[in-house]
Design a protein around this motif. Structure first.
Motif, short mmCIF file in Angstrom:
data_model
loop_
_atom_site.label_atom_id
_atom_site.label_comp_id
_atom_site.label_asym_id
_atom_site.label_seq_id
_atom_site.Cartn_x
_atom_site.Cartn_y
_atom_site.Cartn_z
N LEU A 250 0.84 -1.20 0.00
CA LEU A 250 0.00 0.00 0.00
C LEU A 250 0.87 1.25 0.00
O LEU A 250 0.57 2.23 -0.70
N ALA A 251 1.98 1.22 0.74
CA ALA A 251 2.90 2.36 0.74
C ALA A 251 3.45 2.61 -0.65
O ALA A 251 3.55 3.76 -1.10
N VAL A 252 3.79 1.55 -1.36
CA VAL A 252 4.31 1.69 -2.73
C VAL A 252 3.27 2.34 -3.63
O VAL A 252 3.60 3.19 -4.48
N PRO A 256 5.18 8.51 -4.85
CA PRO A 256 5.39 9.08 -6.18
C PRO A 256 6.54 8.42 -6.93
O PRO A 256 6.72 8.67 -8.13
N GLY A 257 7.30 7.60 -6.26
CA GLY A 257 8.43 6.92 -6.90
C GLY A 257 8.80 5.68 -6.12
O GLY A 257 8.12 5.29 -5.17
N PRO A 258 9.89 5.00 -6.50
CA PRO A 258 10.31 3.78 -5.80
C PRO A 258 10.64 4.04 -4.33
O PRO A 258 10.98 5.16 -3.94
N LEU A 259 10.54 2.96 -3.54
CA LEU A 259 10.87 3.02 -2.12
C LEU A 259 11.95 1.97 -1.84
O LEU A 259 11.69 0.95 -1.18
N GLN A 261 14.57 1.81 0.15
CA GLN A 261 14.90 1.54 1.55
C GLN A 261 13.80 0.71 2.22
O GLN A 261 14.08 -0.17 3.03
N THR A 262 12.56 1.00 1.86
CA THR A 262 11.44 0.22 2.37
C THR A 262 11.53 -1.22 1.88
O THR A 262 11.32 -2.17 2.65
N ASP A 263 11.83 -1.39 0.61
CA ASP A 263 11.97 -2.74 0.07
C ASP A 263 13.08 -3.51 0.78
O ASP A 263 12.93 -4.70 1.07
N ALA A 264 14.17 -2.83 1.06
CA ALA A 264 15.28 -3.48 1.75
C ALA A 264 14.89 -3.85 3.18
O ALA A 264 15.27 -4.92 3.68
N ALA A 265 14.12 -2.99 3.84
CA ALA A 265 13.68 -3.28 5.21
C ALA A 265 12.74 -4.48 5.24
O ALA A 265 12.80 -5.31 6.16
N LEU A 266 11.86 -4.58 4.25
CA LEU A 266 10.97 -5.74 4.18
C LEU A 266 11.76 -7.01 3.90
O LEU A 266 11.50 -8.07 4.51
N ALA A 267 12.71 -6.94 2.99
CA ALA A 267 13.54 -8.10 2.69
C ALA A 267 14.28 -8.58 3.94
O ALA A 267 14.40 -9.79 4.19
N ARG A 268 14.78 -7.65 4.72
CA ARG A 268 15.47 -8.00 5.95
C ARG A 268 14.51 -8.64 6.95
O ARG A 268 14.87 -9.60 7.64
N LEU A 269 13.29 -8.12 7.03
CA LEU A 269 12.28 -8.72 7.90
C LEU A 269 12.01 -10.16 7.50
O LEU A 269 11.94 -11.06 8.35
N GLU A 270 11.87 -10.41 6.22
CA GLU A 270 11.60 -11.77 5.75
C GLU A 270 12.79 -12.69 6.05
O GLU A 270 12.59 -13.86 6.41
N ASP A 305 9.40 2.72 10.58
CA ASP A 305 10.17 3.96 10.59
C ASP A 305 10.72 4.30 9.21
O ASP A 305 10.80 5.47 8.83
N THR A 306 11.10 3.28 8.48
CA THR A 306 11.63 3.50 7.14
C THR A 306 10.57 4.06 6.21
O THR A 306 10.83 4.99 5.43
N ILE A 307 9.37 3.51 6.28
CA ILE A 307 8.28 4.05 5.47
C ILE A 307 7.99 5.49 5.87
O ILE A 307 7.73 6.35 5.01
N GLY A 308 8.04 5.77 7.17
CA GLY A 308 7.82 7.13 7.62
C GLY A 308 8.83 8.10 7.04
O GLY A 308 8.50 9.22 6.63
N ALA A 309 10.10 7.66 7.00
CA ALA A 309 11.16 8.54 6.48
C ALA A 309 11.15 8.64 4.97
O ALA A 309 11.41 9.71 4.40
N GLU A 310 10.82 7.54 4.30
CA GLU A 310 10.94 7.50 2.85
C GLU A 310 9.67 7.94 2.13
O GLU A 310 9.73 8.46 1.02
N LEU A 311 8.53 7.76 2.76
CA LEU A 311 7.26 8.16 2.15
C LEU A 311 6.62 9.32 2.89
O LEU A 311 6.27 10.33 2.28
N GLY A 312 6.44 9.17 4.20
CA GLY A 312 5.71 10.18 4.95
C GLY A 312 6.38 11.52 5.00
O GLY A 312 5.77 12.56 4.71
#
Length: 327
Positions: A250-252, A256-259, A261-270, A305-312
């Motif tokens: 949903l954040a993606v 307005p463009g790629p995220l 850092q968010t993708d990297a944070a999700l990959a690390r979570l997985e 936090d990453t989504i907050g910094a990169e999107l919000g």
């Protein structure tokens, strides 16, 4: 085709930035449609064979489909979601209500239309989890009252899923798309609509960290593994990952463009979740297992936090109140 054409016309008529229509057409509306289809498939399977072993695979698919939109609590979902996911159930209302229905052979358990008025504790995915996986429920026989009850419960959930899909598609999506327009008292500006959807992203990750993971973790001296979400169905960790992926998706759609850092944070979570040994989180009395899950919890917060910094932050958005925050 009618839905697509309607949305396109609304997009052209609306001054909204691209994120809101993309979030609707690319994530939210397909998510509710997917859940309606999966819930309908489960209800049809129950009509054919209502026994617990026969329904578990379809149940898992329906729960998977729900997680795409399950943490969105606005519009029709603000109250409608409660009939799908009554959790946490700290006082054990769900098993007690189901036991009462079965003991009394309650007529409502054979009437899908009337079941819409039943307690939410006896409806939706967690009530079905008790019936399909609970040791005290799942051994029911074909033709029994409990078997008929499961047929009623699945039909009720399919109807609720369809109502949510219809409510979003026909009612609330146009309201979001016309934010700031004449007569729209729900969203007085484009920014309000964007912020409302952003809040769903952030609140979902907060609920996952604090509730889906925090409840079973308990304290070091007193872990509470049976407080994990859907532990009977063995999908507690799966839910953590699926809800996190849905929040990222949903954040993606809002961005307005790629995220990256968010993708990297999700990959690390997985990656970190792959080190957790029990998908139902029932081994938390083992300090090593607890530590692995605490690290997963920390990474969920890092993703937030990453989504907050990169999107919000770039869009000037902040998360507001979400009705799911109090779960």
């Amino acid at each position: 085709m009618i839905l697509r054409a309607t949305l396109c016309l609304l997009c052209l008529a609306s001054p909204l930035r691209a994120g809101v229509p993309e979030a609707l057409t690319g994530h939210i509306l397909p998510g509710y449609a997917g859940f309606a289809e999966a819930a309908g498939d489960l209800a049809e399977a129950a009509r054919q064979d209502c026994t617990a072993p026969a329904l578990r695979a379809r149940y898992q698919l329906a729960f998977d489909a729900w997680t795409v939109v399950g943490d969105i609590r606005m519009g029709p979902s603000e109250t409608g979601a409660l009939a799908v996911v009554f959790w946490p159930d700290a006082r054990g209302f769900t098993p007690r209500t189901l036991q009462g229905f079965i003991a009394d052979q309650a007529p409502v358990g054979r009437d899908p239309a009337a079941y819409a008025e039943a307690s939410i504790a006896a409806r939706g995915l967690f009530a079905l989890e008790q019936m399909l996986y609970g040791a005290e429920f799942a051994g029911y026989a074909p033709g029994s009252y409990a078997c008929a009850l499961v047929q009623t419960m699945t039909a009720d959930m399919a109807a609720q899923a369809q109502a949510l899909q219809d409510g979003w598609r026909d009612g609330f999506a146009p309201v979001l798309l016309s934010a700031g327009g004449p007569g729209n008292a729900s969203f007085l500006s484009e920014t309000e609509a964007m912020a409302a959807l952003y809040t769903q992203v952030m609140s979902s990750l907060e609920v996952t960290a604090d509730t889906r993971l925090g409840r079973p973790l308990g304290s070091f001296d007193r872990p509470r593994p049976t407080r994990a979400e859907a532990w009977r169905a063995g999908r507690s960790l799966r839910n953590v990952l699926l809800y996190a992926r849905a929040a990222r998706d949903l954040a993606v759609m809002l961005a307005p463009g790629p995220l990256p850092q968010t993708d990297a944070a999700l990959a690390r979570l997985e990656e970190l979740a792959g080190r957790v040994s029990d998908p139902g989180l029932q081994d938390l009395d083992d300090p090593a297992a607890r530590l692995r899950l605490e690290i997963v919890q920390q990474q969920v917060r890092t993703l937030r936090d990453t989504i907050g910094a990169e999107l919000g932050a770039p869009l000037g958005l902040s998360a507001g109140f979400n009705s799911a925050d109090g779960d």
